[in-house]
Design a protein around this motif. Sequence first.
Motif, mmCIF file in Angstrom:
data_model
loop_
_atom_site.group_PDB
_atom_site.id
_atom_site.type_symbol
_atom_site.label_atom_id
_atom_site.label_comp_id
_atom_site.label_asym_id
_atom_site.label_seq_id
_atom_site.Cartn_x
_atom_site.Cartn_y
_atom_site.Cartn_z
ATOM 1 N N GLY A 267 31.349 -33.501 25.689
ATOM 2 C CA GLY A 267 31.758 -32.388 25.351
ATOM 3 C C GLY A 267 32.478 -32.453 23.917
ATOM 4 N N TYR A 268 33.480 -33.122 23.495
ATOM 5 C CA TYR A 268 34.486 -33.374 22.482
ATOM 6 C C TYR A 268 33.529 -33.553 21.346
ATOM 7 C CZ TYR A 268 34.172 -38.469 22.319
ATOM 8 O OH TYR A 268 33.888 -39.755 22.014
ATOM 9 N N TYR A 269 32.227 -34.355 21.429
ATOM 10 C CA TYR A 269 31.639 -34.821 20.450
ATOM 11 C C TYR A 269 30.441 -33.923 19.931
ATOM 12 C CZ TYR A 269 28.866 -38.141 17.290
ATOM 13 O OH TYR A 269 28.399 -38.526 16.310
ATOM 14 N N TRP A 270 30.235 -32.816 20.797
ATOM 15 C CA TRP A 270 28.927 -32.074 20.828
ATOM 16 C C TRP A 270 29.208 -30.969 19.372
ATOM 17 C CZ3 TRP A 270 26.063 -27.857 20.441
ATOM 18 C CH2 TRP A 270 24.893 -27.861 21.039
ATOM 19 N N PRO A 271 30.424 -30.559 19.218
ATOM 20 C CA PRO A 271 30.394 -29.714 17.759
ATOM 21 C C PRO A 271 29.858 -30.242 16.537
ATOM 22 C CG PRO A 271 32.128 -29.242 19.507
ATOM 23 C CD PRO A 271 31.587 -30.320 19.875
ATOM 24 N N ALA A 272 30.516 -31.504 16.384
ATOM 25 C CA ALA A 272 30.236 -32.509 15.337
ATOM 26 C C ALA A 272 28.951 -32.524 15.082
ATOM 27 C CB ALA A 272 31.176 -33.538 15.069
ATOM 28 N N ALA A 273 28.301 -33.149 16.113
ATOM 29 C CA ALA A 273 27.063 -33.602 16.390
ATOM 30 C C ALA A 273 26.122 -32.443 16.003
ATOM 31 C CB ALA A 273 26.587 -34.195 17.897
#
Length: 343
Positions: free
Chosen positions: A307-313
């Motif tokens: 979840g923490y990486y999803w926005p950047a990706a």
Amino acid sequence: MLDTLWSLVVLFIPTLFWGLVFLISFRREPRQFRNAIWFALFVLTAVGTLTLLALSLSAPSEPVQVALLIALVVLAILAPAAVILFLLINAVIVIRREGLSPSTTLPGLLGLGLLAILVLDYLVLRGGTSRWLTYLMVLATLEMLWMVFTFAALLLYSTFYRMLPRKRRYDYIIIHGAGLQGERPTPLLQGRLDKAVQLWERQGRFGALIASGGKGDDEAISESEAMRRYLRDTHGVPDDAILTEDRSTTTFENLTFSKEIMDALSGTGRKAYRAALVTSDYHVFRACEYAHRIRLNADGVGSRTSGYYWPAAFIREFIAISRSHWWPYAVIALPVLIVALAR
């Protein structure tokens, strides 16, 4: 009675129109960016129509109407601030966990960009600024509104697309590379490999797995070789069920070179074989759009992303897709530039 029925029909015309446009476009080809626009317009008009219908049927009192109006104004003011704050906080979290890189700074850069446009709007509306700064504000605001709308549309449609049932048996399951740690797949790539094996076992171990990924300058072995070893050693997939594609360095090349392998083994033509593209959930739609461009008959299947990486990706995916669909930004900019230069 007839007047009421006619009023309902008129009220729902925008929703029915955009719904019909979306269904026609989706039926022709679901793997197109334009579907995200039509789907978002359908959802927006449906929500708006249902809200108006609910208000007209309930006939709220004047104090309730005022309270609703105030709530909408507060939401319009707080929503941009909440989005910017979320992006800045997410950037800090991603950088702490993944390290500083161009991709991990994307949420922060987007948040600062949105903040800069809002500050520019405030300065111009306050008065006392130059004519050129006013035109810059208009241009930046219009481009921002289109970007926000298409970002939300793509997020909504890509989520809908990933949720569509996949009940076919696939002749080939293409696994997109995602980097190595030494000679082992990264956790992100392991998630893709695990998802591919899950799909392969669900269809009775039918079909072949294509490990797609070349060798980077800083890598000891190709991604495809590391993926082959992982499939064999971790999941017990036999070597004869694994095909390797070790030339690709981009998503488009993953698909192009994998298609060459499949065409050589099963022939060409839309019905010669059916493939699945296994990648991270945020990456599914772009991979499928590329597959459509090269006439590859394939469905997208996504593995879970932290979840923490999803926005950047997802921001990175949005930028890549927007680069392929740049012309609306040019259409928006053109009249503003014409007016600015004519005065």
